[in-house]
Write a protein that holds these residues in place. Sequence first.
Motif, PDB file in Angstrom:
ATOM      1  N   GLY A  88      10.049 -13.552  -4.199  1.00 36.80           N
ATOM      2  CA  GLY A  88       9.805 -13.621  -5.371  1.00 36.80           C
ATOM      3  C   GLY A  88       8.132 -12.902  -5.297  1.00 36.80           C
ATOM      4  O   GLY A  88       7.465 -12.610  -6.656  1.00 36.80           O
ATOM      5  N   ASP A  89       7.435 -13.133  -4.341  1.00 38.79           N
ATOM      6  CA  ASP A  89       6.005 -11.921  -4.094  1.00 38.79           C
ATOM      7  C   ASP A  89       6.289 -10.664  -4.924  1.00 38.79           C
ATOM      8  O   ASP A  89       7.591 -10.152  -4.824  1.00 38.79           O
ATOM      9  CB  ASP A  89       5.606 -12.414  -2.609  1.00 38.79           C
ATOM     10  CG  ASP A  89       4.860 -13.477  -2.061  1.00 38.79           C
ATOM     11  OD1 ASP A  89       4.906 -14.411  -3.175  1.00 38.79           O
ATOM     12  OD2 ASP A  89       4.890 -13.209  -1.547  1.00 38.79           O
ATOM     13  N   LYS A  90       5.309  -9.993  -5.485  1.00 43.17           N
ATOM     14  CA  LYS A  90       5.262  -8.978  -5.670  1.00 43.17           C
ATOM     15  C   LYS A  90       4.080  -8.043  -4.778  1.00 43.17           C
ATOM     16  O   LYS A  90       3.063  -8.852  -4.366  1.00 43.17           O
ATOM     17  CB  LYS A  90       4.396  -8.451  -6.804  1.00 43.17           C
ATOM     18  CG  LYS A  90       4.711  -8.955  -8.338  1.00 43.17           C
ATOM     19  CD  LYS A  90       3.644  -9.463  -9.534  1.00 43.17           C
ATOM     20  CE  LYS A  90       4.197  -8.081 -10.554  1.00 43.17           C
ATOM     21  NZ  LYS A  90       5.579  -7.409 -11.205  1.00 43.17           N
ATOM     22  N   VAL A  91       4.817  -7.361  -4.292  1.00 45.30           N
ATOM     23  CA  VAL A  91       4.241  -6.493  -3.157  1.00 45.30           C
ATOM     24  C   VAL A  91       3.630  -4.878  -3.331  1.00 45.30           C
ATOM     25  O   VAL A  91       4.662  -4.477  -3.865  1.00 45.30           O
ATOM     26  CB  VAL A  91       5.058  -6.467  -1.926  1.00 45.30           C
ATOM     27  CG1 VAL A  91       5.165  -8.000  -1.108  1.00 45.30           C
ATOM     28  CG2 VAL A  91       7.244  -5.808  -2.110  1.00 45.30           C
ATOM     29  N   LEU A  92       3.031  -4.206  -2.881  1.00 44.16           N
ATOM     30  CA  LEU A  92       2.585  -2.989  -2.397  1.00 44.16           C
ATOM     31  C   LEU A  92       2.488  -1.962  -1.720  1.00 44.16           C
ATOM     32  O   LEU A  92       3.079  -2.520  -0.710  1.00 44.16           O
ATOM     33  CB  LEU A  92       1.170  -2.530  -2.977  1.00 44.16           C
ATOM     34  CG  LEU A  92       0.538  -0.841  -3.390  1.00 44.16           C
ATOM     35  CD1 LEU A  92       1.073  -0.794  -5.170  1.00 44.16           C
ATOM     36  CD2 LEU A  92      -1.038  -1.183  -3.029  1.00 44.16           C
ATOM     37  N   PHE A  93       3.530  -1.188  -2.371  1.00 46.41           N
ATOM     38  CA  PHE A  93       4.559  -0.076  -0.906  1.00 46.41           C
ATOM     39  C   PHE A  93       3.900   1.144  -1.350  1.00 46.41           C
ATOM     40  O   PHE A  93       4.869   1.637  -2.516  1.00 46.41           O
ATOM     41  CB  PHE A  93       5.633  -0.648  -0.601  1.00 46.41           C
ATOM     42  CG  PHE A  93       6.832  -0.509  -1.186  1.00 46.41           C
ATOM     43  CD1 PHE A  93       7.537   0.476  -1.671  1.00 46.41           C
ATOM     44  CD2 PHE A  93       7.200  -1.719  -2.300  1.00 46.41           C
ATOM     45  CE1 PHE A  93       8.651   0.338  -2.638  1.00 46.41           C
ATOM     46  CE2 PHE A  93       7.890  -2.140  -3.406  1.00 46.41           C
ATOM     47  CZ  PHE A  93       8.766  -1.037  -3.809  1.00 46.41           C
ATOM     48  N   ASN A  94       5.090   2.540  -0.467  1.00 50.12           N
ATOM     49  CA  ASN A  94       4.894   3.566  -0.629  1.00 50.12           C
ATOM     50  C   ASN A  94       6.826   3.910  -0.538  1.00 50.12           C
ATOM     51  O   ASN A  94       7.531   3.391   0.398  1.00 50.12           O
ATOM     52  CB  ASN A  94       4.484   4.127   0.735  1.00 50.12           C
ATOM     53  CG  ASN A  94       4.642   5.608   0.005  1.00 50.12           C
ATOM     54  OD1 ASN A  94       5.551   6.339  -0.569  1.00 50.12           O
ATOM     55  ND2 ASN A  94       3.785   6.608   1.537  1.00 50.12           N
ATOM     56  N   PRO A  95       7.661   3.954  -1.611  1.00 51.38           N
ATOM     57  CA  PRO A  95       9.170   3.674  -1.377  1.00 51.38           C
ATOM     58  C   PRO A  95       9.980   5.149  -1.147  1.00 51.38           C
ATOM     59  O   PRO A  95      10.357   5.424  -1.125  1.00 51.38           O
ATOM     60  CB  PRO A  95       8.866   4.290  -3.679  1.00 51.38           C
ATOM     61  CG  PRO A  95       7.194   5.339  -3.788  1.00 51.38           C
ATOM     62  CD  PRO A  95       6.592   3.900  -2.896  1.00 51.38           C
ATOM     63  N   GLU A  96       8.410   6.576  -0.987  1.00 49.02           N
ATOM     64  CA  GLU A  96       9.491   7.738  -0.199  1.00 49.02           C
ATOM     65  C   GLU A  96       9.746   7.115   1.132  1.00 49.02           C
ATOM     66  O   GLU A  96      10.641   8.158   1.596  1.00 49.02           O
ATOM     67  CB  GLU A  96       8.169   8.844  -0.955  1.00 49.02           C
ATOM     68  CG  GLU A  96       7.841   9.038  -1.740  1.00 49.02           C
ATOM     69  CD  GLU A  96       8.959   9.043  -2.730  1.00 49.02           C
ATOM     70  OE1 GLU A  96       9.802  10.223  -2.452  1.00 49.02           O
ATOM     71  OE2 GLU A  96       9.079   9.183  -4.356  1.00 49.02           O
ATOM     72  N   GLU A  97       9.143   6.425   1.747  1.00 50.51           N
ATOM     73  CA  GLU A  97       9.181   6.899   3.127  1.00 50.51           C
ATOM     74  C   GLU A  97      10.026   5.316   3.383  1.00 50.51           C
ATOM     75  O   GLU A  97      10.938   4.530   4.981  1.00 50.51           O
ATOM     76  CB  GLU A  97       8.357   5.513   4.055  1.00 50.51           C
ATOM     77  CG  GLU A  97       7.182   7.030   4.221  1.00 50.51           C
ATOM     78  CD  GLU A  97       5.381   7.037   4.504  1.00 50.51           C
ATOM     79  OE1 GLU A  97       5.236   6.114   4.871  1.00 50.51           O
ATOM     80  OE2 GLU A  97       4.887   7.899   4.116  1.00 50.51           O
ATOM     81  N   GLN A  98      11.365   4.864   2.337  1.00 49.84           N
ATOM     82  CA  GLN A  98      11.980   3.772   2.797  1.00 49.84           C
ATOM     83  C   GLN A  98      13.326   3.583   2.648  1.00 49.84           C
ATOM     84  O   GLN A  98      13.753   4.726   1.893  1.00 49.84           O
ATOM     85  CB  GLN A  98      11.738   2.201   1.718  1.00 49.84           C
ATOM     86  CG  GLN A  98      10.273   2.347   1.462  1.00 49.84           C
ATOM     87  CD  GLN A  98       9.328   1.906   3.165  1.00 49.84           C
ATOM     88  OE1 GLN A  98      10.250   1.352   3.775  1.00 49.84           O
ATOM     89  NE2 GLN A  98       8.392   2.520   3.394  1.00 49.84           N
ATOM     90  N   TYR A  99      14.299   3.379   3.012  1.00 50.90           N
ATOM     91  CA  TYR A  99      15.402   2.878   3.035  1.00 50.90           C
ATOM     92  C   TYR A  99      16.226   2.338   1.955  1.00 50.90           C
ATOM     93  O   TYR A  99      15.847   1.733   0.816  1.00 50.90           O
ATOM     94  CB  TYR A  99      16.244   2.846   3.942  1.00 50.90           C
ATOM     95  CG  TYR A  99      16.441   3.170   5.341  1.00 50.90           C
ATOM     96  CD1 TYR A  99      16.689   4.530   5.483  1.00 50.90           C
ATOM     97  CD2 TYR A  99      15.521   2.574   5.957  1.00 50.90           C
ATOM     98  CE1 TYR A  99      16.228   4.905   6.808  1.00 50.90           C
ATOM     99  CE2 TYR A  99      15.384   3.292   7.240  1.00 50.90           C
ATOM    100  CZ  TYR A  99      15.799   4.506   7.601  1.00 50.90           C
ATOM    101  OH  TYR A  99      15.498   4.721   8.353  1.00 50.90           O
ATOM    102  N   GLU A 100      17.124   3.213   0.759  1.00 53.78           N
ATOM    103  CA  GLU A 100      17.655   2.476  -0.542  1.00 53.78           C
ATOM    104  C   GLU A 100      19.139   2.105   0.501  1.00 53.78           C
ATOM    105  O   GLU A 100      19.726   2.402   0.672  1.00 53.78           O
ATOM    106  CB  GLU A 100      17.833   3.717  -1.440  1.00 53.78           C
ATOM    107  CG  GLU A 100      16.373   4.327  -2.397  1.00 53.78           C
ATOM    108  CD  GLU A 100      17.169   5.425  -3.187  1.00 53.78           C
ATOM    109  OE1 GLU A 100      18.018   5.344  -3.674  1.00 53.78           O
ATOM    110  OE2 GLU A 100      16.024   5.183  -3.721  1.00 53.78           O
TER     111      GLU A 100
END
Length: 106
Positions: free
Chosen positions: A62-74
């Motif tokens: 439920g937490d809102k988090v900030l991250f870089n989406p380019e380096e993650q697995y979908e």
Amino acid sequence: MGDPKFEIQMLHDRVMVKVEQESEERRSTAGIVIPATVKMANRLVWGEVCGAGANVRAVKVGDKVLFNPEEQYEVEVHGQVYLVMRERDLHAIATPQTDNGTGLYL
């Protein structure tokens, strides 16, 4: 009998995040319209935590988090795309109350 349903449980320090979809176009603080076709380099995005492993310490579902989406697995579950990452790949957590925050609010 139909297909069995399986509950997804994140392992170790992994976090599953649903990315907040941006609208087609954005507006700068000066009022300039930025079309959806413009790609901004190294842009961090906000998302919502949908699952957390047993060793995750700072965030919860439920937490809102900030991250870089380019380096993650979908991963796609029931037509919804989620990102799977380690907790250390998160840059910030949006919380209503904190003792050592930036003074900025969403």
